[in-house]
Design a protein around this motif. Sequence first.
Motif, PDB file in Angstrom:
ATOM      1  N   VAL A 172      29.858  29.570  47.820  1.00 27.75           N
ATOM      2  CA  VAL A 172      30.344  30.630  48.702  1.00 27.75           C
ATOM      3  C   VAL A 172      29.415  31.827  48.576  1.00 27.75           C
ATOM      4  N   ASP A 173      28.982  32.340  49.706  1.00 30.28           N
ATOM      5  CA  ASP A 173      28.230  33.591  49.733  1.00 30.28           C
ATOM      6  C   ASP A 173      29.226  34.703  49.427  1.00 30.28           C
ATOM      7  N   SER A 174      28.928  35.540  48.462  1.00 27.66           N
ATOM      8  CA  SER A 174      29.884  36.580  48.049  1.00 27.66           C
ATOM      9  C   SER A 174      30.244  37.540  49.185  1.00 27.66           C
ATOM     10  N   ARG A 175      29.437  37.580  50.251  1.00 21.10           N
ATOM     11  CA  ARG A 175      29.763  38.429  51.405  1.00 21.10           C
ATOM     12  C   ARG A 175      30.843  37.808  52.284  1.00 21.10           C
ATOM     13  N   ALA A 176      31.219  36.555  52.014  1.00 25.20           N
ATOM     14  CA  ALA A 176      32.241  35.878  52.812  1.00 25.20           C
ATOM     15  C   ALA A 176      33.665  36.222  52.360  1.00 25.20           C
ATOM     16  N   PHE A 177      33.799  36.958  51.265  1.00 23.68           N
ATOM     17  CA  PHE A 177      35.121  37.314  50.746  1.00 23.68           C
ATOM     18  C   PHE A 177      35.626  38.600  51.395  1.00 23.68           C
ATOM     19  N   ALA A 178      36.895  38.588  51.799  1.00 20.95           N
ATOM     20  CA  ALA A 178      37.535  39.790  52.339  1.00 20.95           C
ATOM     21  C   ALA A 178      38.696  40.158  51.415  1.00 20.95           C
ATOM     22  N   PRO A 179      38.741  41.408  50.920  1.00 15.83           N
ATOM     23  CA  PRO A 179      39.848  41.804  50.051  1.00 15.83           C
ATOM     24  C   PRO A 179      41.192  41.614  50.761  1.00 15.83           C
ATOM     25  N   ALA A 180      42.170  41.071  50.043  1.00 19.89           N
ATOM     26  CA  ALA A 180      43.487  40.834  50.636  1.00 19.89           C
ATOM     27  C   ALA A 180      44.557  41.679  49.951  1.00 19.89           C
ATOM     28  N   CYS A 181      44.724  41.502  48.639  1.00 20.23           N
ATOM     29  CA  CYS A 181      45.761  42.222  47.908  1.00 20.23           C
ATOM     30  C   CYS A 181      45.481  42.091  46.409  1.00 20.23           C
ATOM     31  N   PHE A 182      46.320  42.699  45.602  1.00 23.05           N
ATOM     32  CA  PHE A 182      46.181  42.580  44.151  1.00 23.05           C
ATOM     33  C   PHE A 182      47.550  42.630  43.517  1.00 23.05           C
ATOM     34  N   THR A 183      47.596  42.235  42.257  1.00 26.53           N
ATOM     35  CA  THR A 183      48.817  42.363  41.475  1.00 26.53           C
ATOM     36  C   THR A 183      48.440  42.588  40.018  1.00 26.53           C
ATOM     37  N   THR A 184      49.394  43.053  39.253  1.00 26.06           N
ATOM     38  CA  THR A 184      49.163  43.279  37.824  1.00 26.06           C
ATOM     39  C   THR A 184      50.296  42.661  37.022  1.00 26.06           C
ATOM     40  N   GLY A 185      50.002  42.397  35.766  1.00 25.70           N
ATOM     41  CA  GLY A 185      51.011  41.831  34.893  1.00 25.70           C
ATOM     42  C   GLY A 185      50.551  41.881  33.452  1.00 25.70           C
ATOM     43  N   PRO A 186      51.369  41.378  32.551  1.00 25.94           N
ATOM     44  CA  PRO A 186      50.984  41.368  31.140  1.00 25.94           C
ATOM     45  C   PRO A 186      49.888  40.344  30.884  1.00 25.94           C
ATOM     46  N   LEU A 187      49.127  40.585  29.833  1.00 25.70           N
ATOM     47  CA  LEU A 187      48.101  39.622  29.440  1.00 25.70           C
ATOM     48  C   LEU A 187      48.758  38.336  28.953  1.00 25.70           C
ATOM     49  N   PRO A 188      48.072  37.201  29.149  1.00 23.64           N
ATOM     50  CA  PRO A 188      48.623  35.939  28.636  1.00 23.64           C
ATOM     51  C   PRO A 188      48.840  36.004  27.126  1.00 23.64           C
ATOM     52  N   ARG A 189      49.860  35.345  26.698  1.00 25.69           N
ATOM     53  CA  ARG A 189      50.189  35.232  25.278  1.00 25.69           C
ATOM     54  C   ARG A 189      50.422  36.583  24.600  1.00 25.69           C
ATOM     55  N   GLY A 190      50.886  37.563  25.379  1.00 20.16           N
ATOM     56  CA  GLY A 190      51.311  38.826  24.799  1.00 20.16           C
ATOM     57  C   GLY A 190      50.226  39.728  24.260  1.00 20.16           C
TER      58      GLY A 190
END
Length: 134
Positions: A59-77
């Motif tokens: 994939v050419d990195s210019r082919a990506f379009a930002p959509a959304c984001f989310t946050t949460g705790p790190l895996p395994r605390g």
Amino acid sequence: MLVVAAALFDGAGRVLLHQRPHDKHHGGLWEFPGGKVEENESPEAALARELAEELGISVDSRAFAPACFTTGPLPRGGDGALVILLYTCTQWRGEPRALEGEAVAWLDLTSCAGMDLAPLDQLLLADLSGRAGR
């Protein structure tokens, strides 16, 4: 921890989900493919690298379009937070296949909700589906 993921859409409007390896955190659950951003790497370059490693596509990195984001705790605390940036993409070279995970599946957004998704991917899907419905 910064993580990037892609909602790869095919010509029929279906999105690709990737099943996590059984021996990893959230093993066996489905997610948008992607991974961690390495030091001195742009999110788009990291996503192109991760898709090549996980799915065998280019994939050419210019082919990506930002959509959304989310946050949460790190895996395994762990200390700190996990931030996932979701991009959409409709152009790549190669046929996506599960190189590092258990399987891939092409589904419409409504059908994705019936999959056993990783917790933060559930949030990303809800946001992505809400945007598609606008």
